[in-house]
Motif scaffolding. Structure first.
Motif, PDB file in Angstrom:
ATOM      1  N   CYS A 241     -30.314  49.507  57.271  1.00 35.42           N
ATOM      2  CA  CYS A 241     -29.610  48.220  57.206  1.00 35.42           C
ATOM      3  C   CYS A 241     -30.097  47.302  56.099  1.00 35.42           C
ATOM      4  O   CYS A 241     -29.415  46.330  55.753  1.00 35.42           O
ATOM      5  CB  CYS A 241     -29.693  47.497  58.544  1.00 35.42           C
ATOM      6  SG  CYS A 241     -31.364  46.942  59.004  1.00 35.42           S
ATOM      7  N   GLY A 242     -31.274  47.578  55.519  1.00 38.19           N
ATOM      8  CA  GLY A 242     -31.775  46.709  54.458  1.00 38.19           C
ATOM      9  C   GLY A 242     -31.913  45.275  54.934  1.00 38.19           C
ATOM     10  O   GLY A 242     -32.487  45.002  55.987  1.00 38.19           O
ATOM     11  N   THR A 243     -31.332  44.344  54.174  1.00 40.82           N
ATOM     12  CA  THR A 243     -31.425  42.926  54.517  1.00 40.82           C
ATOM     13  C   THR A 243     -30.362  42.502  55.514  1.00 40.82           C
ATOM     14  O   THR A 243     -30.201  41.314  55.780  1.00 40.82           O
ATOM     15  CB  THR A 243     -31.325  42.048  53.252  1.00 40.82           C
ATOM     16  OG1 THR A 243     -30.045  42.260  52.630  1.00 40.82           O
ATOM     17  CG2 THR A 243     -32.439  42.373  52.268  1.00 40.82           C
ATOM     18  N   GLY A 244     -29.630  43.477  56.063  1.00 33.60           N
ATOM     19  CA  GLY A 244     -28.697  43.178  57.146  1.00 33.60           C
ATOM     20  C   GLY A 244     -27.362  42.607  56.726  1.00 33.60           C
ATOM     21  O   GLY A 244     -26.690  41.950  57.518  1.00 33.60           O
ATOM     22  N   ARG A 245     -26.931  42.891  55.494  1.00 35.09           N
ATOM     23  CA  ARG A 245     -25.664  42.299  55.039  1.00 35.09           C
ATOM     24  C   ARG A 245     -24.455  42.763  55.842  1.00 35.09           C
ATOM     25  O   ARG A 245     -23.454  42.058  55.914  1.00 35.09           O
ATOM     26  CB  ARG A 245     -25.458  42.579  53.553  1.00 35.09           C
ATOM     27  CG  ARG A 245     -26.401  41.744  52.699  1.00 35.09           C
ATOM     28  CD  ARG A 245     -26.171  41.964  51.227  1.00 35.09           C
ATOM     29  NE  ARG A 245     -26.532  43.323  50.862  1.00 35.09           N
ATOM     30  CZ  ARG A 245     -26.282  43.862  49.674  1.00 35.09           C
ATOM     31  NH1 ARG A 245     -25.658  43.167  48.760  1.00 35.09           N
ATOM     32  NH2 ARG A 245     -26.662  45.091  49.402  1.00 35.09           N
ATOM     33  N   ALA A 246     -24.541  43.947  56.467  1.00 45.27           N
ATOM     34  CA  ALA A 246     -23.416  44.413  57.275  1.00 45.27           C
ATOM     35  C   ALA A 246     -23.434  43.854  58.691  1.00 45.27           C
ATOM     36  O   ALA A 246     -22.434  43.940  59.405  1.00 45.27           O
ATOM     37  CB  ALA A 246     -23.411  45.941  57.342  1.00 45.27           C
TER      38      ALA A 246
END
Length: 199
Positions: free
Chosen positions: A50-55
């Motif tokens: 998810c990384g920085t949660g942009r989705a």
């Protein structure tokens, strides 16, 4: 932890703090990709890598307050950036390897994965693990906010026939990992492959 994992953690850890500011205009592409997944209110969905949660915000909007949204990432710095951005209010964040998810089999309706496939050390096994946690008939979305050619140009490299995301390669890869690819789009402004978990 394998060398592959260490490399991924180092790469993304070094970039976590300014990741969102480097790609500030990707939001609409994420929203459009999530809209294409056909999620329903109450669905349970994982943002894998998810990384920085942009989705997470568009995923939460799609499944509503009764749904479950989980973001899993291998890099602590990325999850910390997601918290700083307030995206932990849209989903539960897990420090976890998508190759060994701490989730029950068939417990999810869908998986969203942005930019993930290029970083998988063992794509067949890793995609099979994503299939494990999704119910039969559930959805997988492999997404990138720009297409393969535009991404290669940005990175100063050439596309090769071996690219896992090329349609002739991706279909069989998914097919051997518990998924049936149902659509494929590789355009300048997005890459989106959708697949359904085999029964």
């Amino acid at each position: 932890m394998t060398d592959d994992h260490t490399h991924v953690q180092e790469f993304f850890g070094a970039r976590a703090a300014d990741w969102d500011s480097r790609f500030p205009d990707d939001g609409p592409a994420y929203e459009a990709a999530v809209a294409g997944m056909g999620l329903r209110a109450g669905d349970r969905v994982l943002d894998a890598g998810c990384g920085t949660g942009r989705a997470l915000p568009p995923l939460r909007a799609a499944v509503g307050p009764a749904g479950v949204v989980v973001g899993a990432d291998l890099t602590r710095g990325m999850l910390e950036a997601a918290v700083r951005a307030g995206r932990d209010s849209d989903g539960r964040l897990l420090l976890a390897d998508v190759a060994a998810l701490p989730l029950r089999s068939e417990s999810l309706d869908a998986v969203f994965a942005a930019g993930l496939i290029a970083h998988l050390p063992n794509p067949v096994d890793n995609l099979r693990e994503l299939a494990r946690v999704v119910r039969p008939g559930g959805t997988l979305a492999l997404f990138h906010p720009i297409g393969r050619a535009a991404l290669a140009a940005r990175q100063g490299r050439q596309l090769t026939p071996e690219d896992l995301r090329a349609e002739p390669n991706l279909g069989p890869l998914l097919g051997g990992s518990g998924w049936d690819m149902t659509s494929y789009a590789d355009e300048d402004a997005r890459f989106l492959a959708l697949a359904v978990r085999k029964g």
